[in-house]
Write a protein that holds these residues in place. Structure first.
Motif, PDB file in Angstrom:
ATOM      1  N   LEU A  95       0.804  -1.225   0.000  1.00 36.90           N
ATOM      2  CA  LEU A  95       0.000   0.000   0.000  1.00 36.90           C
ATOM      3  C   LEU A  95       0.835   1.272   0.000  1.00 36.90           C
ATOM      4  O   LEU A  95       0.452   2.267  -0.617  1.00 36.90           O
ATOM      5  N   ALA A 127       2.007   2.499  -3.396  1.00 38.12           N
ATOM      6  CA  ALA A 127       0.861   2.934  -4.193  1.00 38.12           C
ATOM      7  C   ALA A 127       0.415   4.336  -3.802  1.00 38.12           C
ATOM      8  O   ALA A 127       0.284   5.225  -4.655  1.00 38.12           O
ATOM      9  N   ILE A 128       0.185   4.563  -2.500  1.00 39.47           N
ATOM     10  CA  ILE A 128      -0.340   5.863  -2.070  1.00 39.47           C
ATOM     11  C   ILE A 128       0.724   6.951  -2.149  1.00 39.47           C
ATOM     12  O   ILE A 128       0.427   8.108  -2.476  1.00 39.47           O
ATOM     13  N   CYS A 167       0.498  -4.112  -5.917  1.00 38.45           N
ATOM     14  CA  CYS A 167       0.576  -2.647  -5.858  1.00 38.45           C
ATOM     15  C   CYS A 167      -0.114  -2.014  -7.069  1.00 38.45           C
ATOM     16  O   CYS A 167      -0.863  -1.039  -6.930  1.00 38.45           O
ATOM     17  N   VAL A 182      -3.920  -2.373  -6.657  1.00 39.01           N
ATOM     18  CA  VAL A 182      -4.483  -1.384  -5.732  1.00 39.01           C
ATOM     19  C   VAL A 182      -4.555  -0.014  -6.395  1.00 39.01           C
ATOM     20  O   VAL A 182      -5.568   0.698  -6.298  1.00 39.01           O
ATOM     21  N   THR A 183      -3.498   0.372  -7.096  1.00 36.68           N
ATOM     22  CA  THR A 183      -3.458   1.698  -7.730  1.00 36.68           C
ATOM     23  C   THR A 183      -4.531   1.829  -8.812  1.00 36.68           C
ATOM     24  O   THR A 183      -5.267   2.824  -8.866  1.00 36.68           O
ATOM     25  N   THR A 209      -6.712   8.745  -3.486  1.00 36.76           N
ATOM     26  CA  THR A 209      -5.997   8.636  -2.211  1.00 36.76           C
ATOM     27  C   THR A 209      -6.927   8.328  -1.051  1.00 36.76           C
ATOM     28  O   THR A 209      -6.461   7.875  -0.004  1.00 36.76           O
ATOM     29  N   MET A 234      -7.124   4.450  -0.823  1.00 40.48           N
ATOM     30  CA  MET A 234      -5.763   4.001  -0.519  1.00 40.48           C
ATOM     31  C   MET A 234      -5.381   4.380   0.910  1.00 40.48           C
ATOM     32  O   MET A 234      -4.744   3.594   1.629  1.00 40.48           O
ATOM     33  N   SER A 276      -4.190   1.893   3.854  1.00 42.85           N
ATOM     34  CA  SER A 276      -2.874   2.054   4.463  1.00 42.85           C
ATOM     35  C   SER A 276      -2.972   2.351   5.945  1.00 42.85           C
ATOM     36  O   SER A 276      -2.185   1.847   6.750  1.00 42.85           O
ATOM     37  N   GLY A 323     -12.184   0.514   1.320  1.00 41.46           N
ATOM     38  CA  GLY A 323     -10.760   0.295   1.094  1.00 41.46           C
ATOM     39  C   GLY A 323     -10.041  -0.426   2.216  1.00 41.46           C
ATOM     40  O   GLY A 323      -8.994  -1.045   1.988  1.00 41.46           O
TER      41      GLY A 323
END
Length: 807
Positions: free
Chosen positions: A185, A188-189, A422, A425-426, A432, A435, A439, A494
């Motif tokens: 995560l 990605a974020i 990753c 997830v993106t 955001t 995500m 996270s 999420g």
């Protein structure tokens, strides 16, 4: 800190003061220059993730649950929460308390679990020995942490109840799984938030078609570079993070003085009360976004092994902490004067950046996000290596990308799995908000696990009163539980992602651990009696051919059942047989001088040895050629230094009686032997290509007249092996003959005999066991590395013999 000296024919005399200079004395004399250098380097490794959190904290907090109004009560309340969260969790909890709970300099979830295993005997490793407790690092924690007596009732309760021990293991595994989930995560974020600065120069309808592809390209590039390691560009990490911290703190100071100099008043806890009074349930749910301000705090403890406590404390307290506070205050000052937001997505970090420097800041932010992502990916590799060493993760291929920097490893299978997850997830979330929800839950779960384990460390390892541990867990646990509840409520938005990832990895880890434990119990219950071996005689009832046979086994005592399977099915066996056990112990490192435990199995004329190679969960295993040399040298040193009372007659009388196969007897017969590079007074081995001629006694024509040699009498063009004995060593005739046979066997070659086990649930097993063993464990075994990967056994020297285990 062990010192290794190059052994040459002429070795300068080393004074006892230099040789026994302890690690504590070195740390006490550590210069401030060294400390500041480590603090500088830690900025690029430890704080990359934490320093990029301003990119998405306010954006995630104001995403949906609360609105930014003209009263500024929301923005001031969020700033107050951010300030006190950063003060209580990273500064107070980690810097001043948790960092002290290091395991001989190492940190992280498994470091805490390792400490508890040593102090309360709750280890999940099945092949523990009493001799392991004599290791220097095993005992040093008790010496350093000796304090008030207490917690004996808690200790006895943990040792008596297997259910509590399993719960402790599962708790440590949950924390580990969430760290792995964070490895998916965080890149990605971080990358997506950094690239999202492009949205200010494009319309809302088009920015997602720019931000998403660029983020995915950067992520693929990041994971593709892992194979090459970071040692070549690692020197750039600290300057990038420092530049980023200077950048956000300078922008923060500018916004404070330009827009709202009185924003410092919002640091008062009173604004948290006003925030909750106005926002109520929405404010509680928005805590999931505020929580993101401490993402990466766990890295301070997890990466402790690469730096010192003091350097990490200095870097956070004097550089990272004030920079982050200024950055958050600056954003709040800007937003307090800008209430009409054209679009929701424009409340992020970049809107508070002056337009003239927005593009340079965007470039620095992307570089900082890559550095932060790199740190968490490397940390994920490291923790999976630890899990594998402690028998809680299937064997994987581990590549050391740097021979100079400890801990720089690469695991291909895990790297590509992380990349695919990753990217999923993106591409799946594309914002955001979700995500951040994912996270945040992963981060706060790891912190809760650390708090629980830390409370046990306070009682069992620090020997503090139980009341102190209760105060610790109630204070920090209540704060973290508040954030955990706010994150968990976002399950459908999420937060389900880290839970799903953790469950998958937890299932893999526990299945592997359960199957490994049952396999070891089968070996333990079916090991061969020593009396059966004695009845076969020195030849073992078969032809003994030149060479060394290394029989890989998990047992630390007794003869494995697979050996009788070998003897029954093979017409010949090697002249020298070594039962080799490569085991992990619950310490981060095993000193080279304590690496091997060597002993005999049966009388001397049988030429059967047991060698236990002990490694810590962060140790690096040697390659096959080096390991072979060190192993043979250790056995030779055992033969040379065997006690005089173990002469041939005594051994003959002692070993003809019935042997007891219990672990205590085996432990008493084992001798600690260091590697040949650390034992200045021991035997050294020399191997070279050429012809071998018989030379016995003192080599008067040698450049060093004090060194005696024993060489093989054979004249042949093959590897030439010799043992160089220390000065004035006294060796009896039997030991010399045994050393000669060992050299001849080494010259003939070495073969690794590995049991290829097929584990099946025995008849009458429960449905749960049949599913776990026959399907789960069997699937993991077939898709993981075999035992030969532990010592990098070459294919040409390996012999696999299959055997079915009914557990």
């Amino acid at each position: 800190m062990s010192q290794v000296f190059d052994i040459q024919p002429h070795v300068e005399e080393i004074t006892s003061t230099e040789a026994t200079f302890s690690e504590s004395e070195y740390s006490m004399k550590e210069s401030w220059r060294t400390v500041l250098t480590l603090a500088y380097q830690s900025l690029g490794v430890v704080y990359g993730d934490l320093s990029t959190s301003p990119l998405y904290v306010y954006k995630s907090t104001f995403a949906e649950d609360i609105q930014h109004s003209e009263t500024n009560e929301e923005i001031y309340g969020v700033l107050s929460f951010v300030f006190w969260t950063l003060t209580l969790i990273p500064l107070l909890k980690y810097v001043f308390i948790v960092l002290r709970a290091d395991d001989n300099g190492e940190g992280g979830t498994f470091a805490l679990y390792s400490l508890l295993c040593r102090h309360a005997r709750v280890s999940s490793l099945p092949n523990c020995q009493v001799a392991d407790e004599e290791l220097s690092e095993y005992k040093s924690s008790e010496v350093l942490l000796a304090g008030k007596p207490g917690g004996s009732r808690l200790k006895s309760t943990l040792e008596k109840h297997r259910l509590l021990q399993k719960f402790l293991l599962v708790l440590a595994l949950i924390g580990t799984c969430m760290v792995i989930g964070d490895g998916v995560l965080t890149p990605a974020i971080s990358v997506f938030s950094a690239v999202s600065g492009l949205e200010l120069s494009t319309s809302k309808e088009h920015h997602q078609y720019i931000v998403l592809p660029i983020s995915c390209i950067i992520l693929v590039f990041l994971f593709a570079l892992q194979h090459y390691g970071t040692h070549r560009i690692g020197f750039l990490f600290a300057p990038i993070v420092i530049t980023w911290l200077i950048c956000i703190s300078a922008i923060g100071v500018y916004n404070i003085f330009h827009w709202n100099p009185n924003v410092y008043q919002a640091l008062s806890p009173y604004y948290m009360y006003k925030f909750f009074k106005k926002t109520r349930r929405g404010g509680w749910m928005s805590l999931g976004g505020i929580l993101l301000c401490i993402t990466g705090s766990e890295a301070m403890f997890a990466d402790l092994g690469h730096f010192s406590q003091l350097s990490i404390k200095i870097a956070f307290t004097f550089v990272v902490y004030p920079s982050l506070i200024l950055a958050y205050m600056g954003q709040a000052a800007y937003l307090s004067k800008h209430h009409i937001i054209e679009s929701d997505y424009r409340i992020g970090f970049y809107v508070s950046v002056p337009e003239k420097i927005r593009w340079p800041v965007l470039g620095i932010a992307i570089l900082a996000a890559v550095v932060g992502s790199q740190a968490i990916i490397t940390g994920t590799f490291s923790i999976i290596k630890q899990c594998s060493a402690l028998g809680c993760f299937p064997r994987v291929k581990i590549i050391h990308t740097s021979s100079k920097i400890h801990g720089q490893i690469y695991i291909p299978e895990i790297n590509w799995i992380l990349m695919l997850l990753c990217l999923a997830v993106t591409i799946g979330f594309r914002d955001t908000k979700r995500m951040g929800n994912a996270s945040g839950l992963a981060v706060i779960t790891v912190m809760l696990v650390t708090t629980c384990l830390m409370s046990l460390v306070i009682v069992l390892c620090w020997h503090k009163n139980v009341v102190v541990a209760l105060c610790f867990i109630l204070f920090f646990g209540s704060v973290e539980a508040l954030y955990f509840s706010a994150s968990l409520i976002k399950f459908l938005e999420g937060a389900w992602v880290p839970i799903a990832l953790a469950l998958i990895f937890l299932l893999v880890m526990y299945t592997w651990h359960y199957g490994t434990l049952k396999k070891y119990e089968f070996d333990l219950q079916n090991k061969v009696s020593i009396n059966w071996l004695l009845k076969l005689g020195p030849s073992l009832g078969i032809v003994r051919v030149p060479g060394i046979g290394l029989i890989h086994t998990e047992l630390v005592s007794g003869i494995p059942a697979i050996f009788s399977h070998f003897v029954t099915n093979l017409p010949a066996f090697h002249q020298v047989l070594v039962f080799l056990c490569i085991k992990s112990v619950p310490v981060p490192h095993v000193r080279p001088e304590e690496r091997f435990l060597v002993g005999r199995i049966g009388p001397k004329e049988y030429r059967l040895y047991r060698c236990i190679a002990r490694y810590g969960y962060r140790d690096i295993h040697k390659d096959d050629i080096e390991f072979e040399k060190v192993l043979v040298c250790s056995i030779a040193e055992f033969i040379r230094s065997e006690r005089h009372e173990y002469n041939h007659e005594h051994n003959h009388e002692r070993e003809k009686k019935d042997y007891d196969d219990n672990d205590d007897d085996d432990d008493e017969s084992m001798t600690v032997v260091g590697t040949c590079t650390t034992n200045l007074d021991g035997i050294r081995i020399s191997e070279e290509e050429g012809d071998c001629r018989e030379i016995v006694g003192t080599s008067d024509d040698h450049s060093n007249n004090n060194i005696r040699e024993i060489k093989s009498p054979l004249v042949t063009l093959r590897k030439r092996v010799r043992f160089v004995l220390p000065k004035n060593s006294v060796i009896d005739v039997n030991a010399r003959e045994e050393l000669r046979e060992l050299m001849e066997a080494r010259e003939a070659g070495m073969a690794f005999i590995v049991g290829h086990s097929y584990v099946r649930a025995k008849k009458g097993s429960s449905f749960f066991r049949r599913v776990v063993i026959d399907f789960g464990y069997d699937f993991l075994r077939r898709n993981s590395r075999g035992p030969r990967s532990a010592v990098s056994i070459p294919h040409t020297s390996m012999l696999e013999v299959g055997m079915i285990y009914h557990v």
